[in-house]
Design an enzyme around this catalytic site. Structure first.
Site, mmCIF file in Angstrom:
data_model
loop_
_atom_site.group_PDB
_atom_site.id
_atom_site.type_symbol
_atom_site.label_atom_id
_atom_site.label_comp_id
_atom_site.label_asym_id
_atom_site.label_seq_id
_atom_site.Cartn_x
_atom_site.Cartn_y
_atom_site.Cartn_z
ATOM 1 C CB CYS A 56 17.208 27.506 -1.533
ATOM 2 S SG CYS A 56 16.726 26.694 -3.034
ATOM 3 C CG HIS A 115 18.173 25.915 2.427
ATOM 4 N ND1 HIS A 115 16.889 25.476 2.178
ATOM 5 C CD2 HIS A 115 18.886 25.636 1.320
ATOM 6 C CE1 HIS A 115 16.840 24.961 0.959
ATOM 7 N NE2 HIS A 115 18.032 25.048 0.405
ATOM 8 C CE LYS A 141 21.538 19.577 0.300
ATOM 9 N NZ LYS A 141 21.515 20.574 -0.746
ATOM 10 C CD GLN A 148 25.038 22.419 2.109
ATOM 11 O OE1 GLN A 148 26.121 21.883 1.910
ATOM 12 N NE2 GLN A 148 24.105 22.479 1.173
ATOM 13 C CG ASP A 168 19.348 22.632 7.897
ATOM 14 O OD1 ASP A 168 19.853 21.569 7.475
ATOM 15 O OD2 ASP A 168 18.939 23.533 7.143
HETATM 16 N N1 PMP Z 1 19.160 23.216 4.605
HETATM 17 C C1 PMP Z 1 20.331 23.498 4.026
HETATM 18 C C2 PMP Z 1 21.387 24.216 4.807
HETATM 19 C C3 PMP Z 1 20.561 23.103 2.707
HETATM 20 O O1 PMP Z 1 21.726 23.397 2.123
HETATM 21 C C4 PMP Z 1 19.544 22.407 2.002
HETATM 22 C C5 PMP Z 1 19.753 21.945 0.572
HETATM 23 N N2 PMP Z 1 20.341 22.890 -0.278
HETATM 24 C C6 PMP Z 1 18.361 22.139 2.664
HETATM 25 C C7 PMP Z 1 18.206 22.558 3.961
HETATM 26 C C8 PMP Z 1 17.229 21.428 2.002
HETATM 27 O O2 PMP Z 1 17.578 20.121 1.724
HETATM 28 P P1 PMP Z 1 16.648 19.205 0.805
HETATM 29 O O3 PMP Z 1 16.355 20.009 -0.439
HETATM 30 O O4 PMP Z 1 17.485 18.006 0.542
HETATM 31 O O5 PMP Z 1 15.420 18.903 1.595
#
Ligand code: PMP
Length: 407
Positions: A365, A124, A227, A204, A201
Site C-alpha cells: 500500500c 502509505h 498495529k 508505524q 501518521d
Molecule cells: N499509514 C501507515 C504508515 C500504515 O502502515 C498503515 C497500515 N499499513 C496505514 C496508514 C493504514 O492503517 P489502517 O489500514 O489500519 O487504517
C-alpha cells in the site's frame, strides 16, 4: 537484553504457539498487523461477559460499567501519547478513517482553490489518497517531499516546497516499507513557523518508538489499534483542542448531539462531536488494555530491543549474495524490506511460508516509494518485540538457501 525477557513476553501471545506447515509460526508481518496478548483477549471477553452495554445513555448499571471502561481506555490513550487533554482523543476505526475524517472535516473547511498540501514520497496510500481526493474536489495541489537514496526525506527540498499557499503538511512518522524514522518534529516545526497545519501518521511508529504528541508539536496525530497489539476496527485521532473545536463534525447522528429539532442541532462538546453513532466500545477497551500492557514493558525498552533486532537482521540479510536491502537509513524501525535476484518477491514469500515464516510481499500500500527505488514489489519482514534473534536466523537461513540455488 537487560530488563527484557522475550520468552516471558512470547508466552502472553497465544497465537505464537501455532504451527504452520508443521513448523512453529514465525510472525514477521507486524507492519501489516500485530498479534494480541491474552491480557487484551481476556479484557475483551470480560467486557462482553460482565460490562456489555451501549454507553452514555442509560441510568442502569451495565451502561455505567461500559461507559467507565470506554472512558478509562480514552484516558490510557491520552497518557500513552502524552496528550494534554483526554477530550482531544477521538476513537475512530483506524488510521485510514482518522485521515479521511481530517481531510473531510478540516480540509473541507480550510483548503480551497490553488492551495497546497504537502506529503512525502514515503507515505502509505492512506496518507495520499484522501488528500488527493480533497485536492481534486477543491482545485488544490498535492506536493511531495522527495527522499534520498537511503530512504530519508530531504529536509532541504521540503523547505523549498513550503509557501504561502501551503495549508497542510501530512507526514508519516515511520515508513511501513523502509522503516525510516522521519524527523517529524523538524517537519512540524518548519510548518508551524509559517502557521501551517500538520498531521502525523503514527500507524508505524506507535508500537516501536515513544510518542509524545506535545513534543512532536503537530495538530493531529493518528494511529491504528491493530498495529499495537489491540483489535482491528479501533484507532485514534488525536487533535489539538482549538483545532478540533474549530472543525465541523464529520458525521452526524446519535451520541454526538446535545439537542436536536427539525430546524437545528446543537452538538456535544469534544470528544463526542466526532463520535457519531455507536462506536466500537469493546475494542476501544481492548486498545486500552493493549496500551497498558505495552506500558508495563516500557516502550523505551521495546524500542531498544527492536533496534538491536533490526541491526542484526540488516547485517545478516545484507551479507546474502544477490539480496538488495531497500531502506538503509541508520536507526530505522522494525522493517527489513528486500528483493532477491532470480526470484519474484512472491516466490520468496512462498518459500518462507513453507517454513512457517510469515512475511508480506507486494506493494505494501505504498507504491510511490517502491517505484522510487525502481521496484514494484518487495519482501517485507517486519518485527515486533516478541520476535527473537533466532527467528531472524531462521529467516536468513531460508533466504540464503534460495540465493545459493539461484537459477
Ligand atoms: N499509514 C501507515 C504508515 C500504515 O502502515 C498503515 C497500515 N499499513 C496505514 C496508514 C493504514 O492503517 P489502517 O489500514 O489500519 O487504517
Amino acid at each position: 537484553h537487560p530488563g527484557f525477557d522475550v520468552n516471558a513476553v512470547r508466552r502472553d501471545f497465544p497465537i505464537l504457539a501455532e504451527r504452520v506447515n508443521g513448523k512453529p509460526l514465525v510472525w514477521l508481518d507486524n507492519a501489516a498487523t500485530t498479534h494480541k496478548p491474552r491480557q487484551v483477549i481476556e479484557r475483551i471477553a470480560h467486557f462482553y461477559a460482565h460490562e456489555n452495554s451501549n454507553i452514555h445513555r442509560a441510568a442502569h448499571t451495565l451502561a455505567g460499567r461500559a461507559t467507565d471502561a470506554y472512558e478509562h481506555a480514552r484516558e490510557v490513550v491520552r497518557r500513552f501519547i502524552h496528550a494534554p487533554e483526554v477530550s482531544e482523543v477521538i476513537f475512530v476505526r483506524g488510521t485510514t478513517e482518522a485521515i479521511n475524517l481530517v481531510a473531510k472535516a478540516w480540509g473541507g473547511q480550510n483548503v480551497g482553490e490553488g492551495d497546497e498540501i504537502i506529503v512525502s514520497h514515503l507515505e502509505h496510500h492512506a496518507n495520499i489518497v484522501p488528500w488527493q481526493q480533497l485536492a481534486q474536489a477543491k482545485g488544490a495541489k498535492l506536493r511531495v517531499i522527495p527522499v534520498d537514496e537511503q530512504g530519508q526525506i530531504r529536509l532541504d527540498e521540503y523547505q523549498k516546497l513550503l509557501n504561502a499557499r501551503t495549508k497542510l503538511v501530512a507526514i508519516g512518522h515511520v515508513s511501513n516499507v523502509l522503516g525510516t524514522v522521519v524527523p517529524v518534529k523538524d517537519v512540524v516545526q518548519l510548518a508551524r513557523q509559517r502557521g501551517i497545519t500538520t498531521l502525523v501518521d503514527g500507524a508505524q511508529s506507535i508500537a516501536h518508538t515513544p510518542v509524545d504528541v506535545q513534543d512532536i508539536g503537530a495538530d493531529f496525530f493518528v494511529f491504528s489499534g491493530h498495529k499495537i497489539f489491540a483489535p482491528t476496527g479501533i484507532g485514534v485521532l488525536w487533535g489539538r483542542r482549538e483545532v478540533l473545536e474549530a472543525m465541523p463534525p464529520w458525521q452526524g447522528g446519535g451520541n454526538m448531539i446535545a439537542d436536536v429539532t427539525f430546524e437545528k442541532t446543537v452538538f456535544q462538546p469534544l470528544p463526542n462531536t466526532f463520535e457519531a453513532g455507536t462506536g466500537n466500545i469493546a475494542d476501544a477497551v481492548g486498545l486500552g488494555a493493549a496500551l497498558e500492557y505495552v506500558e508495563r514493558i516500557g516502550i523505551a525498552t521495546i524500542s531498544r530491543y527492536e533496534h538491536a533486532l533490526v541491526d542484526y537482521g540488516m547485517q545478516q540479510l545484507g551479507s546474502i549474495p544477490g539480496l538488495r536491502l531497500i531502506g538503509t537509513v541508520p536507526g530505522k524501525a522494525s522493517v527489513l524490506s528486500f528483493t532477491l535476484a532470480g526470484y519474484t518477491t512472491d516466490e520468496v514469500g512462498q518459500a518462507l511460508n513453507a517454513e512457517g515464516i510469515a512475511v508480506r510481499t507486494g506493494h505494501h500500500c505504498a507504491q510511490p516509494i517502491l517505484r522510487r527505488f525502481g521496484v514494484e514489489t518487495a519482501v517485507r519482514p517486519s518485527l515486533a518485540f516478541y520476535n527473537t534473534f533466532d527467528e531472524i536466523d531462521q529467516l536468513v537461513t531460508v533466504v540464503r538457501r534460495l540465493a545459493g540455488q539461484r537459477r
